[in-house]
Motif scaffolding. Sequence first.
Motif, PDB file in Angstrom:
ATOM      1  N   GLY A 173      47.650  42.516  72.593  1.00  0.00           N
ATOM      2  CA  GLY A 173      46.238  42.558  72.242  1.00  0.00           C
ATOM      3  C   GLY A 173      45.766  43.828  71.575  1.00  0.00           C
ATOM      4  N   ALA A 174      46.688  44.761  71.332  1.00  0.00           N
ATOM      5  CA  ALA A 174      46.302  46.020  70.698  1.00  0.00           C
ATOM      6  C   ALA A 174      46.095  45.812  69.201  1.00  0.00           C
ATOM      7  N   PRO A 175      45.178  46.557  68.603  1.00  0.00           N
ATOM      8  CA  PRO A 175      44.932  46.405  67.170  1.00  0.00           C
ATOM      9  C   PRO A 175      46.001  47.099  66.331  1.00  0.00           C
ATOM     10  N   TYR A 176      45.971  46.853  65.042  1.00  0.00           N
ATOM     11  CA  TYR A 176      46.810  47.592  64.098  1.00  0.00           C
ATOM     12  C   TYR A 176      46.537  49.082  64.271  1.00  0.00           C
ATOM     13  N   GLY A 177      47.609  49.856  64.499  1.00  0.00           N
ATOM     14  CA  GLY A 177      47.448  51.286  64.714  1.00  0.00           C
ATOM     15  C   GLY A 177      47.199  51.669  66.158  1.00  0.00           C
ATOM     16  N   ASP A 178      46.959  50.673  67.034  1.00  0.00           N
ATOM     17  CA  ASP A 178      46.877  50.848  68.492  1.00  0.00           C
ATOM     18  C   ASP A 178      45.550  51.404  68.998  1.00  0.00           C
ATOM     19  N   ALA A 179      44.984  52.387  68.312  1.00  0.00           N
ATOM     20  CA  ALA A 179      43.773  53.045  68.809  1.00  0.00           C
ATOM     21  C   ALA A 179      42.542  52.160  68.605  1.00  0.00           C
ATOM     22  N   LEU A 180      41.605  52.251  69.551  1.00  0.00           N
ATOM     23  CA  LEU A 180      40.456  51.344  69.584  1.00  0.00           C
ATOM     24  C   LEU A 180      39.198  51.866  68.913  1.00  0.00           C
ATOM     25  N   LEU A 181      38.937  53.165  69.020  1.00  0.00           N
ATOM     26  CA  LEU A 181      37.641  53.697  68.618  1.00  0.00           C
ATOM     27  C   LEU A 181      37.729  54.359  67.242  1.00  0.00           C
ATOM     28  N   PRO A 182      37.059  53.807  66.237  1.00  0.00           N
ATOM     29  CA  PRO A 182      37.118  54.394  64.891  1.00  0.00           C
ATOM     30  C   PRO A 182      36.405  55.741  64.825  1.00  0.00           C
ATOM     31  N   LEU A 183      36.963  56.615  63.996  1.00  0.00           N
ATOM     32  CA  LEU A 183      36.386  57.929  63.765  1.00  0.00           C
ATOM     33  C   LEU A 183      35.680  57.965  62.418  1.00  0.00           C
ATOM     34  N   GLU A 184      34.623  58.714  62.342  1.00  0.00           N
ATOM     35  CA  GLU A 184      33.961  58.910  61.057  1.00  0.00           C
ATOM     36  C   GLU A 184      34.929  59.598  60.100  1.00  0.00           C
ATOM     37  N   GLY A 185      35.019  59.088  58.914  1.00  0.00           N
ATOM     38  CA  GLY A 185      35.919  59.676  57.932  1.00  0.00           C
ATOM     39  C   GLY A 185      37.309  59.078  57.956  1.00  0.00           C
ATOM     40  N   GLY A 186      37.553  58.126  58.857  1.00  0.00           N
ATOM     41  CA  GLY A 186      38.854  57.468  58.909  1.00  0.00           C
ATOM     42  C   GLY A 186      39.636  57.776  60.170  1.00  0.00           C
ATOM     43  N   GLY A 187      40.577  56.906  60.475  1.00  0.00           N
ATOM     44  CA  GLY A 187      41.386  57.062  61.679  1.00  0.00           C
ATOM     45  C   GLY A 187      40.691  56.486  62.900  1.00  0.00           C
ATOM     46  N   ALA A 188      41.369  56.559  64.011  1.00  0.00           N
ATOM     47  CA  ALA A 188      40.834  56.033  65.262  1.00  0.00           C
ATOM     48  C   ALA A 188      41.433  56.822  66.419  1.00  0.00           C
ATOM     49  N   VAL A 189      40.833  56.680  67.591  1.00  0.00           N
ATOM     50  CA  VAL A 189      41.256  57.435  68.758  1.00  0.00           C
ATOM     51  C   VAL A 189      41.294  56.496  69.963  1.00  0.00           C
ATOM     52  N   CYS A 190      42.077  56.862  70.950  1.00  0.00           N
ATOM     53  CA  CYS A 190      42.187  56.147  72.237  1.00  0.00           C
ATOM     54  C   CYS A 190      42.977  54.845  72.110  1.00  0.00           C
ATOM     55  N   ALA A 191      44.293  54.962  72.306  1.00  0.00           N
ATOM     56  CA  ALA A 191      45.190  53.806  72.237  1.00  0.00           C
ATOM     57  C   ALA A 191      44.978  52.874  73.423  1.00  0.00           C
ATOM     58  N   VAL A 192      45.425  51.629  73.249  1.00  0.00           N
ATOM     59  CA  VAL A 192      45.211  50.640  74.304  1.00  0.00           C
ATOM     60  C   VAL A 192      46.497  49.923  74.712  1.00  0.00           C
ATOM     61  N   SER A 193      47.570  50.032  73.954  1.00  0.00           N
ATOM     62  CA  SER A 193      48.762  49.225  74.228  1.00  0.00           C
ATOM     63  C   SER A 193      49.384  49.525  75.589  1.00  0.00           C
ATOM     64  N   SER A 194      49.303  50.765  76.067  1.00  0.00           N
ATOM     65  CA  SER A 194      49.855  51.081  77.383  1.00  0.00           C
ATOM     66  C   SER A 194      49.040  50.435  78.499  1.00  0.00           C
ATOM     67  N   VAL A 195      47.729  50.349  78.294  1.00  0.00           N
ATOM     68  CA  VAL A 195      46.860  49.712  79.288  1.00  0.00           C
ATOM     69  C   VAL A 195      47.152  48.223  79.364  1.00  0.00           C
ATOM     70  N   THR A 196      47.223  47.574  78.207  1.00  0.00           N
ATOM     71  CA  THR A 196      47.473  46.136  78.201  1.00  0.00           C
ATOM     72  C   THR A 196      48.905  45.810  78.638  1.00  0.00           C
ATOM     73  N   ALA A 197      49.853  46.683  78.305  1.00  0.00           N
ATOM     74  CA  ALA A 197      51.231  46.453  78.728  1.00  0.00           C
ATOM     75  C   ALA A 197      51.348  46.507  80.248  1.00  0.00           C
ATOM     76  N   ALA A 198      50.630  47.444  80.871  1.00  0.00           N
ATOM     77  CA  ALA A 198      50.647  47.522  82.332  1.00  0.00           C
ATOM     78  C   ALA A 198      50.095  46.239  82.946  1.00  0.00           C
ATOM     79  N   LEU A 199      49.022  45.712  82.359  1.00  0.00           N
ATOM     80  CA  LEU A 199      48.464  44.456  82.852  1.00  0.00           C
ATOM     81  C   LEU A 199      49.473  43.320  82.684  1.00  0.00           C
ATOM     82  N   LEU A 200      50.107  43.225  81.527  1.00  0.00           N
ATOM     83  CA  LEU A 200      51.095  42.179  81.307  1.00  0.00           C
ATOM     84  C   LEU A 200      52.254  42.286  82.289  1.00  0.00           C
TER      85      LEU A 200
END
Length: 249
Positions: A173-200
Amino acid sequence: MISAQRYADAVRPVLDRLVDSQADAVDRAADLIAGGLRAGGVLQAFGAGHSEAFAAELVARAGGLVPSNRLSLHDLVLHGDAPRDVLADPKLERDPAVAHRLFGLAAPQPEDVFVVASQSGINGSVVELAMLVKRGGHPLIAVTSVEHTARVASRHPSGHRLADLADVVLDNGAPYGDALLPLEGGGAVCAVSSVTAALLAQLLTAEVVRRFHQAGEVPPVYLSANVPGGDEHNNALESRYAGRLRRTA
């Protein structure tokens, strides 16, 4: 504004969607794992990079399945004959040859089941290991981001991605690039794949245990080593798989 609360608000719907969307895949994966374990097999789990967190969540922990192994790039040094400095290569997981050494060190038996985790599913060691697993006749469960892997080219000479080879694909369920929160000017922060993997990992564990119960069997599950009787309980179960389980500090 980036904040802990904003991340928490973004993660919750991802987890809810995962539980709903992956229920069927979790059932099919649990059938494969329970079938292998009930036949005397071991669950072999591998992830490179941050996907190691998935294998760590699934293997050798309180409330988890005893017949399980965590395969790791560190095995090349800890259990093989590779020099320590091989682990300093940040692109080690891209080398398909690594998979042959890992598979050999795992020494799987015919009943063993493999779970391989990779956010992108494209690196050489991951894809090559998946190919070796299938060539050996073992069931293969992939944990990957379906969105991410669909948008990137494989780094394996075959052109395959992990998801192309698996019997069951669990979408983290993680997005392309893994991180969830977009940053102004490009990029994103705070990955989610480890959280969802633990749930799985825990959803899988629960469903495997349910299948043991449905068969009228006692599931081989760890107690915490930090409760009275935990060591004795765990040692007795591990003794059934003497020489097949690798445990390190």
